[in-house]
Design a protein around this motif. Structure first.
Motif, PDB file in Angstrom:
ATOM      1  N   UNK A  48       0.827  -1.207   0.000  1.00 25.96           N
ATOM      2  CA  UNK A  48       0.000   0.000   0.000  1.00 25.96           C
ATOM      3  C   UNK A  48       0.866   1.264   0.000  1.00 25.96           C
ATOM      4  N   UNK A  49       1.933   1.249   0.776  1.00 26.11           N
ATOM      5  CA  UNK A  49       2.834   2.401   0.805  1.00 26.11           C
ATOM      6  C   UNK A  49       3.512   2.601  -0.554  1.00 26.11           C
ATOM      7  N   UNK A  50       3.876   1.510  -1.207  1.00 24.47           N
ATOM      8  CA  UNK A  50       4.521   1.596  -2.516  1.00 24.47           C
ATOM      9  C   UNK A  50       3.556   2.169  -3.559  1.00 24.47           C
ATOM     10  N   UNK A  51       2.313   1.705  -3.529  1.00 25.52           N
ATOM     11  CA  UNK A  51       1.311   2.212  -4.468  1.00 25.52           C
ATOM     12  C   UNK A  51       1.053   3.691  -4.238  1.00 25.52           C
ATOM     13  N   UNK A  52       0.933   4.085  -2.971  1.00 24.23           N
ATOM     14  CA  UNK A  52       0.702   5.490  -2.650  1.00 24.23           C
ATOM     15  C   UNK A  52       1.860   6.354  -3.132  1.00 24.23           C
ATOM     16  N   UNK A  56       1.563   9.266  -6.015  1.00 19.39           N
ATOM     17  CA  UNK A  56       1.899  10.638  -5.635  1.00 19.39           C
ATOM     18  C   UNK A  56       3.063  11.188  -6.465  1.00 19.39           C
ATOM     19  N   UNK A  57       4.092  10.391  -6.672  1.00 18.39           N
ATOM     20  CA  UNK A  57       5.324  10.900  -7.275  1.00 18.39           C
ATOM     21  C   UNK A  57       5.498  10.592  -8.761  1.00 18.39           C
ATOM     22  N   UNK A  58       5.001   9.483  -9.215  1.00 17.51           N
ATOM     23  CA  UNK A  58       5.235   9.096 -10.600  1.00 17.51           C
ATOM     24  C   UNK A  58       4.056   9.465 -11.490  1.00 17.51           C
ATOM     25  N   UNK A  59       2.859   9.203 -11.007  1.00 17.46           N
ATOM     26  CA  UNK A  59       1.683   9.420 -11.833  1.00 17.46           C
ATOM     27  C   UNK A  59       0.929  10.698 -11.457  1.00 17.46           C
ATOM     28  N   UNK A  61      -0.281  14.613 -11.716  1.00 16.86           N
ATOM     29  CA  UNK A  61      -0.661  15.414 -12.894  1.00 16.86           C
ATOM     30  C   UNK A  61       0.479  16.323 -13.351  1.00 16.86           C
ATOM     31  N   UNK A  62       1.231  16.872 -12.394  1.00 13.17           N
ATOM     32  CA  UNK A  62       2.337  17.760 -12.788  1.00 13.17           C
ATOM     33  C   UNK A  62       3.408  17.003 -13.578  1.00 13.17           C
ATOM     34  N   UNK A  63       3.635  15.757 -13.240  1.00 13.26           N
ATOM     35  CA  UNK A  63       4.621  14.957 -13.970  1.00 13.26           C
ATOM     36  C   UNK A  63       4.098  14.582 -15.356  1.00 13.26           C
ATOM     37  N   UNK A  64       2.814  14.317 -15.470  1.00 18.94           N
ATOM     38  CA  UNK A  64       2.238  13.933 -16.760  1.00 18.94           C
ATOM     39  C   UNK A  64       2.175  15.107 -17.722  1.00 18.94           C
ATOM     40  N   UNK A  65       1.959  16.312 -17.215  1.00 19.75           N
ATOM     41  CA  UNK A  65       1.858  17.497 -18.052  1.00 19.75           C
ATOM     42  C   UNK A  65       3.210  17.857 -18.668  1.00 19.75           C
ATOM     43  N   UNK A  66       4.309  17.654 -17.919  1.00 16.66           N
ATOM     44  CA  UNK A  66       5.655  17.994 -18.396  1.00 16.66           C
ATOM     45  C   UNK A  66       6.063  17.164 -19.595  1.00 16.66           C
ATOM     46  N   UNK A  67       5.481  16.006 -19.785  1.00 16.75           N
ATOM     47  CA  UNK A  67       5.861  15.146 -20.917  1.00 16.75           C
ATOM     48  C   UNK A  67       5.309  15.698 -22.145  1.00 16.75           C
TER      49      UNK A  67
END
Length: 67
Positions: A48-52, A56-59, A61-67
């Motif tokens: 659960x901690x890994x998914x969270x 939070x960090x990989x998926x 919105x700010x990370x997706x927009x930069x691509x």
């Protein structure tokens, strides 16, 4: 009798006799030698901690927009 003499005698045996001796020796040593204990790996983080963390960090919105 030492190991070198025994080794030479075993090498003089037929392949089938060598296999039979090998099986017998394995059975003998399985009873004598302690089995290796499998150590349990320490859990660093839960699933659960890994998914969270990934959400939070990989998926994010700010990370997706930069691509």
């Amino acid at each position: 009798m030492n190991a070198e003499i025994v080794y030479q005698v075993v090498k003089a045996l037929s392949v089938e006799e060598q296999r039979l001796l090998f099986i017998k020796l394995n059975k003998e040593f399985d009873n004598v030698l302690p089995s290796k204990k499998k150590c349990k790996k320490k859990l660093i983080i839960s699933d659960e901690e890994a998914i969270a963390y990934l959400i939070k960090n990989v998926f994010s919105k700010s990370k997706l927009i930069k691509k």
